[in-house]
Every structure is written in C-alpha cells, then in structure tokens.
Write an enzyme that holds these catalytic residues in place. Structure first.
Site, PDB file in Angstrom:
ATOM      1  N   TYR A 133       0.807  -1.218   0.000  1.00  0.00           N
ATOM      2  CA  TYR A 133       0.000   0.000   0.000  1.00  0.00           C
ATOM      3  C   TYR A 133       0.844   1.273   0.000  1.00  0.00           C
ATOM      4  O   TYR A 133       0.398   2.308  -0.475  1.00  0.00           O
ATOM      5  CB  TYR A 133      -0.898   0.028   1.244  1.00  0.00           C
ATOM      6  CG  TYR A 133      -2.056  -0.926   1.241  1.00  0.00           C
ATOM      7  CD1 TYR A 133      -3.084  -0.803   0.316  1.00  0.00           C
ATOM      8  CD2 TYR A 133      -2.147  -1.933   2.193  1.00  0.00           C
ATOM      9  CE1 TYR A 133      -4.172  -1.677   0.326  1.00  0.00           C
ATOM     10  CE2 TYR A 133      -3.234  -2.807   2.215  1.00  0.00           C
ATOM     11  CZ  TYR A 133      -4.247  -2.669   1.279  1.00  0.00           C
ATOM     12  OH  TYR A 133      -5.319  -3.527   1.296  1.00  0.00           O
ATOM     13  N   SER A 135      -2.419  -7.218  -6.792  1.00  0.00           N
ATOM     14  CA  SER A 135      -2.586  -5.989  -6.016  1.00  0.00           C
ATOM     15  C   SER A 135      -3.002  -6.353  -4.604  1.00  0.00           C
ATOM     16  O   SER A 135      -3.619  -7.403  -4.364  1.00  0.00           O
ATOM     17  CB  SER A 135      -3.648  -5.095  -6.647  1.00  0.00           C
ATOM     18  OG  SER A 135      -4.953  -5.492  -6.255  1.00  0.00           O
ATOM     19  N   ASP A 136      -2.661  -5.503  -3.660  1.00  0.00           N
ATOM     20  CA  ASP A 136      -3.297  -5.639  -2.352  1.00  0.00           C
ATOM     21  C   ASP A 136      -4.735  -5.174  -2.513  1.00  0.00           C
ATOM     22  O   ASP A 136      -5.084  -4.461  -3.464  1.00  0.00           O
ATOM     23  CB  ASP A 136      -2.551  -4.834  -1.287  1.00  0.00           C
ATOM     24  CG  ASP A 136      -2.722  -5.436   0.107  1.00  0.00           C
ATOM     25  OD1 ASP A 136      -3.710  -6.170   0.328  1.00  0.00           O
ATOM     26  OD2 ASP A 136      -1.876  -5.184   0.977  1.00  0.00           O
ATOM     27  N   TYR A 137      -5.587  -5.570  -1.585  1.00  0.00           N
ATOM     28  CA  TYR A 137      -7.011  -5.292  -1.723  1.00  0.00           C
ATOM     29  C   TYR A 137      -7.279  -3.780  -1.839  1.00  0.00           C
ATOM     30  O   TYR A 137      -6.898  -3.005  -0.950  1.00  0.00           O
ATOM     31  CB  TYR A 137      -7.766  -5.856  -0.522  1.00  0.00           C
ATOM     32  CG  TYR A 137      -8.091  -7.335  -0.599  1.00  0.00           C
ATOM     33  CD1 TYR A 137      -7.360  -8.206  -1.388  1.00  0.00           C
ATOM     34  CD2 TYR A 137      -9.156  -7.861   0.131  1.00  0.00           C
ATOM     35  CE1 TYR A 137      -7.674  -9.559  -1.463  1.00  0.00           C
ATOM     36  CE2 TYR A 137      -9.481  -9.211   0.069  1.00  0.00           C
ATOM     37  CZ  TYR A 137      -8.736 -10.057  -0.726  1.00  0.00           C
ATOM     38  OH  TYR A 137      -9.054 -11.398  -0.787  1.00  0.00           O
TER      39      TYR A 137
END
Length: 773
Positions: A272, A303-305
């Site tokens: 992030y 991707s991260d959430y």
C-alpha cells in the site's frame, strides 16, 4: 480508436493445442493467448470476492447457477475468486470443496475458452477458514528460530487449503518490522532481514514444495508486501516508507530477493505504501526494473485489496493522489506491472476502454495475462480441476495437524525472566493455582484467523494439566477492550469502575491460591491491520492498555508468587511488570493449542526455548529500537536508559548453557572465499533444552557506515544435561557483502568482527576477527 473485437467461435473440446495436457505449458499459453479476445484477457486480470454473494452463491454460501449464469453471461470468465471459504456464513472443509468444484465446473463449461479460475485464500498462520488448523502468528514463529518447523507448518497449511480447492495463499509476509507501533507486526517474522528471509524461504518451500503441484497438496505462495511496508512513517499502516535506497535494498528488498531466488515464490503482492514518493502499485522501477529485470521474476504480481483505487483517492481510508480517477489508476498499475486487481473488478474494469483509446496496448495485457495462464496450466487446472470433498473432511484439522500446531506453540514461548528459577511449578507442591487476567479464558488467535475445530484457553489448559490434586480457580481481573474482536471496527475502552471491581474480585480469588498465573497483554483489537479510518490498529503508546498494571499491582500485593504470560501482537513496554513480577513469558499468539502449550511450559513438561524476533523497547519514545543500528545511533538519553528492555535474540531456559572455544576454520580469506566458525555448546544445567546459537557480523571499517552487528547465521540445537555439541556456521561472501559508496554489491577487504552467542546483547557474545584480503 480500435474497433471492438468480434467474438470468436468456441473451439471444439480436445481439438486445440492449449487443451493438450502433453504439451509444455509455455506452448499451451501461447496458443490460448492467441485465441483470446481483448475482453477475455481483461477478465483474467480481475477477481470477485464479496461480490460472490451477488454473482456466485446463495445466502447459505452454496453455488447458485442462475446467479452465475446471469453475472457471467458474456462467457469471458474471470481470473480469480477470492476466499470461497467465507461464502455465506463460512464453509467447512467439505462445503468449501463442494463449492469450489461447482464454481470451477461453471467456468470451465460456461466460458467460451473454458479457462479455470484460481481460488485464493488467507493463510497467515493456518488456513483462515472454518475448521482450519491454527498455529502461532508469524511473530511467534519468528521466536522459534526454526526454519524446518516453519516449512512443515506451511506444508500442512498448503495441504489443508488445497484439498478444499485453494490454489493461491496470500502468504507469507516477509516485511521487516522495524516499528512496534505498527499494528501488523504480528504478521511478520520480526525485525531482522536475515531471520525474516530464512523463515520466508521456509514458508515458500512449505507452500509450494518443488512447484510441480502434481500431488495436489501444494499452493502458490505470495510474498507480501512489496516493499518496505514494515517501517511506516509514525508507525501508521500504509504510511510512506522514508528510507534510503541503501536501507531499502539491504533491509526491505533483501527478504523478497532471497525468498524468490532461494524459495522460488511464484507470486508477489505489491504494498500500500509509497517509496520516495511513488506508490508501489504504480512503481515501474520496483515492479519491472528490480523485480523482473534485475531479479528475473517470471511469476505474477497481485494488487493488495483495493490498493489500485488508492492510487487516486479512497474516501474511507486514504489516497496517494497520483491519479485523477480509476481510469488513470488502472493505467498506472498496468504500466507498473500489476497482473491482477484484487479483490473486486474495480479500476481494471477500464482495461478494455484504455486499450481501445490507445492509452494502453493490448500487448501490455498479453504480458500480464501470460504468467497467470502459465501457472493455471502448471497447477493442472485445465486437466484435473476438481478436489475430493471426502479427502477435505479427512485432512482438515486432523490429529496430526493439531500435534504440529502444538509443537509450534511450544517453541514460540519465550522466557524473559525467571527469578530464583521459580518456574517451572511442581504440581505436588501446589494445592491451588489462581489463573487471573483478561487473556486467561478467551480465544487468543490474533488476526487473519479462521475457526479451528479445537481451541484451548490458558485456564482450560492449566486446569486439565494440573489434575484432580490441584485446585485451579479463575478470575478475569479486568478488560482490555470491549469486546476485543479483530473484525469489529469500533474499539471500546473498558470501564474503570467495572475494571476495579473485577480487580477486587480477582484479589479474593488469588488469596485462596498458592501461586498466581497472570494472562495479560493485548488482544486482536489493540494490534491489527488498520485498514480504514474506522478500523484502527496502530498505537502511539506501547504500555499495557487499561487497568492491567493496576491488576499486576494488586496481584503482587497479595504476597503470592506471580507468573505472567504475555499475549500480544507487538512488543509491549512492560517496565512495571518487569520490575515487579519474578517470572515472565512472552507468548505472542500461540494458536489453537494455547492452553496446552502454556500448561506444558508452566509445569516443566516442555522447556521453553524461544528467542525474541524483535526488540522489546522501554517506551515508544525509545523508537527506533531495532538492534542492528548504525554506530552514531543510540548515544544515550537524558534521564533514561538507551538499552532495550529485552534485546533481539534474547530468551532464557529452565537449564543453562555455556558457549566456548569460538574458532575459525580459516582466519584469513580472499574476497570470494568462504570459511566456517565453530563453537562448543554445553548444557550445564539439569534439564534437557534447546539453545539458539546466533552469529552476528560487523565490517569494522567500510566505505559507507555499517550496522554495529547483523545476524548472519543461527542454528537451534537440543542438548541433554551435561551434553556438548559443536555448532558450525558457514561464512560465505554473500554474508559479508553490502552496497558500497557507489551502490555496488561488494565485499570489501578488511577486518570483520564475528560475534557468537545466544542473543544480540554484547554481554552474551564472544568475538573473533576474520580478515578478508
């Protein structure tokens, strides 16, 4: 503007190269990609998670064909489905296996090209699902200093997850945690890059095995969070990583490089945070130049959430403001090299439009889709896509897996203090034990946890082990937060009046006892991922929360001996506890077998051998407190001690050990030569136990400043009373190299100080000099 591509005719089954299981995966990918429309490629770069309820399952979490047919009527398919285990109220092993089979069957039979989906799951310390075996949090596994155990644990997790239909684990976390204020410390293996890398490699090997996936017992490992997520500004989750390029490479990138090159990790999750003003999900240098070109990574980046959304502005948490809207966020992420957006179709819904408008090229999508297809072929998803629900029932939460979780809990427990060798207790000398504290009789799993079949609280474990001859009584003592669950957004402080009444009640209970066992620390709310503005988990203070110090005082004032067990996700500044309580154990989170492991250590059935994987600071004002600091740091404070409360690598035992005769095989070596250092380790006490021999190295004079010591080797050894073993550790050029004044990775000639001991404290280390010429 390019014209939309016409839908291509559906191929006859078995007639095309990509359907031929005898062909190499590379050839199958090339053939399949050549047949895919732009729309089908874009679909492979998307995932559904919470949208399962709208598109794939009914209220009970069972597959709903009509919903699926309507949602995916275009026949393009989807790349991944997130966390099928949490469908509806949550699926047990059989239910999840049946669900993944049904979803997979749908996509194979109802998409034009029959491309299977990947199911991903959270597997931080066990599969986070109903029935999954839960063991120590990663910070606790760091305390074991045992890569072999870590590999076995994650091989077990892989099998439990895979037999239910999982293909990818969003684990392991190989962030280096250098700020205890950060709420995600518990997800990491600690503050040292070498320790984190060794355990990260072990975790990847456990998850993936040889990456052939032929036995259907392994899953894809995902290294996260790439990169420098573990030292955020002010200790706040997702904040900028304000580190130099040299620190970035030597500390934070090092763990990923090692786990990729030596573990063979197939997937990486971007982080992030930003580095030098560039968010990781938009960082071409990080994801393309370093990861792919420099390191040769051939896997795929997830991707991260919701992180691609955050390249612009996400109102419920934050934004980086490097994109005006989700279209620009999409373009930035694709150009940076993010293969798939998790967890829902969001920014990547604009892929097709951006290609048609020539903001992106279709070849960009080809490059990102190809490695994901490759691993779908390698995992056998086109050829053998289903799992056996009966096997899932048999494997998940099995007695053998429970036994392994117990071993992890045993090896996690770290003895910080044991005045006059008061511990362990002898049941025959104790009539009544008071188990007191807010963590004495509650679930203690930590974050990203499932619902294991078995769970033993501290009180339950002690009561069971003590037997009929010992009375075990309980009182809560006080509350940390209300109700203290990980998922609940709002964190409510305990009521002072109620707490003090609970303390008074605890005193009455304690007065009946011969000894008091305190279970205190933190809970799943006080240290957790701060994922939005209403769900906090980072702290500005590291002291015990609420009235816990008052409870400690009240217990000590009874005059009864007190033994404290700490349960927490981050190191806590336990100054008052350390000054007043004779016996202290750091447990972190031990998983489902918490009470059993605590009782075994309390009564001496198991001799604790854990070591701190992260420094315990005296206060938040002492941060940073990591042990591998530079020579000009830690000069001292006015009116305070600069030393940590407990040092990295520190941990006592019920026995004693002596390290002697530190010797080098060769005292002088060339720049590319290797040698070994050996030391004799003797158990000088009366109990069998384990010791962790630790090797630290310092380049005494160098072209750029170097840390005062760096862990570069360790070995855990088990010794019977009076037994001596020789521990030998390799010293290779790789352990001596660093980025010089020109940012070249080199070994410089000169003297290297080797420090051998059982913690990072100078008093616990023996030194010798290695000359490199």
């Amino acid at each position: 503007m390019t014209k939309p591509q016409a839908a291509r005719e559906s191929p006859a089954p078995g007639a095309l190269p990509y359907r031929n299981a005898n062909l190499p995966a590379e050839r199958r990918v090339k053939d399949l990609l050549s047949r895919m429309t732009l729309e089908e490629k874009a679909a492979q770069m998307m995932c559904v998670w919470q949208q399962k309820a709208e598109k794939l399952v009914d209220a009970a979490g069972k597959f709903d064909f009509q919903k699926a047919k309507k949602a995916f009527r275009d026949g393009r398919g989807i790349g991944q489905v997130g966390r099928p285990s949490d469908a509806g109220p949550g699926q047990d092993a059989r239910g999840m296996a049946e669900l993944t089979n049904a979803i997979q069957k749908f996509f194979l039979e109802n998409s034009r090209l029959g491309i299977p989906v990947i199911f991903h799951e959270e597997c931080l310390h066990g599969h986070a699902a109903v029935g999954g075996t839960s063991f120590s949090q990663p910070i606790g596994l760091g305390a074991t200093f045992n890569p072999g155990l870590v590999e076995s644990l994650f091989a077990m997790v892989a099998e439990e997850a895979r037999c239910r239909g999982t293909h990818q684990a969003l684990t392991p976390v190989v962030d280096v945690a250098r700020d205890p204020r950060w709420g995600r410390v518990e997800e990491t293996y600690g503050e040292d890059p070498y320790l984190v890398s060794r355990l990260g490699i072990a975790a990847v090997r456990g998850f993936q095995g040889d990456a052939s996936f032929k036995d259907k017992k392994r899953v894809i490992a995902t290294l996260k969070h790439f990169a420098a997520h573990g030292q955020p500004e002010s200790g706040m989750n997702c904040a900028p990583a304000n580190v130099s390029l040299r620190v970035l490479r030597e500390t934070f990138l090092y763990t990923f490089r090692e786990a990729l090159h030596k573990g063979g990790a197939i997937s990486v999750m971007a982080s992030y945070n930003e580095i030098d003003g560039v968010p990781s999900h938009a960082n071409k240098w990080l994801l393309r130049d370093v990861l792919r070109k420099e390191w040769g990574f051939k896997g795929f980046v997830v991707s991260d959430y919701y992180a691609i959304w955050e390249l612009g502005y996400r109102p419920d948490t934050h934004g980086h403001f490097v994109a005006r809207d989700k279209k620009e966020s999409c373009a930035l992420a694709v150009l940076a090299g993010v293969n798939i957006e998790l967890p829902e179709p969001d920014c990547y819904l604009h892929l097709i439009e951006l290609v048609r408008k020539r903001v992106l090229k279709e070849s960009h999508l080809d490059d990102l889709v190809a490695p994901m297809l490759y691993w779908k072929f390698r995992m056998g998803l086109f050829d053998d896509p289903y799992v056996d629900p009966d096997a899932a029932d048999r494997i998940v939460g099995s007695p053998a897996n429970r036994k392994l979780a117990l071993q992890a809990a045993r090896e996690t427990i770290t003895l910080l203090k044991n005045d006059d060798s008061f511990a362990p207790l002898e049941p025959r000398k104790v009539k009544t034990i008071a188990v007191i504290g807010p963590n004495a009789n509650r679930s203690l799993l930590g974050g990203y946890s499932g619902a294991p079949k078995h769970e033993v609280t501290v009180f339950e474990g002690i009561k069971s082990r003590a037997g009929a001859g010992v009375k075990v009584v309980y009182s809560e003592g006080c509350v940390i937060t209300r109700p203290g669950t990980w998922q609940q957004d709002e964190v409510l402080a305990s009521d002072p009046v109620e707490d003090r009444q609970k303390i008074a009640d605890a005193v009455k209970v304690a007065q009946e006892a011969d000894v008091i066992v305190l279970a205190i620390g933190g809970n799943e709310q006080t240290s957790r991922e701060a994922w939005n503005l209403k769900h906090m988990g980072d702290r500005a203070c590291l002291d015990l929360i609420g009235r816990q110090d008052e409870l400690v005082n009240a217990m000590v004032t009874t005059g009864k001996p007190v033994i404290a067990f700490l349960f927490n996700g981050r190191p806590l500044s336990i100054n008052h506890l350390a000054q007043n309580v004779p016996v202290i154990f750091e447990c972190w989170y031990l998983g489902q077998e918490t009470g059993t492991a605590v009782a075994e250590v309390l009564f001496g059935d198991h001799n604790p051998g854990g070591k701190l994987p992260i420094t315990v600071p005296r206060s938040a004002g002492h941060l940073p407190a990591f042990y591998n600091y530079k020579p000009s740091a830690r000069r001292g404070f006015l009116f305070d001690d600069v030393a940590p409360l407990f040092a990295f690598g520190y941990g006592l035992s019920y026995t004693t050990f002596k390290l002697a005769n530190v010797r080098l095989a060769r005292k002088k070596i060339g720049l590319r030569d290797s040698t070994q250092v050996s030391v004799n380790v003797t158990n000088t006490g009366k109990r069998e136990g384990t010791e962790v021999v630790q090797m630290y190295i310092r380049d005494l004079v160098s072209s750029v400043t170097r840390p005062v010591k760096e862990l570069k080797g360790f070995q855990k050894v088990s010794l019977k009373p009076g037994e001596t073993k020789t521990v030998t550790l390799d010293i290779t050029p790789e352990l001596l190299e660093f980025y010089d004044v020109n940012m070249k990775l080199v070994v410089e000639p000169g003297d290297f100080e080797l420090m051998i001991g059982n913690s990072s404290r100078d008093a616990d280390l023996q030194k010798t000099i290695l000359k490199v010429v």
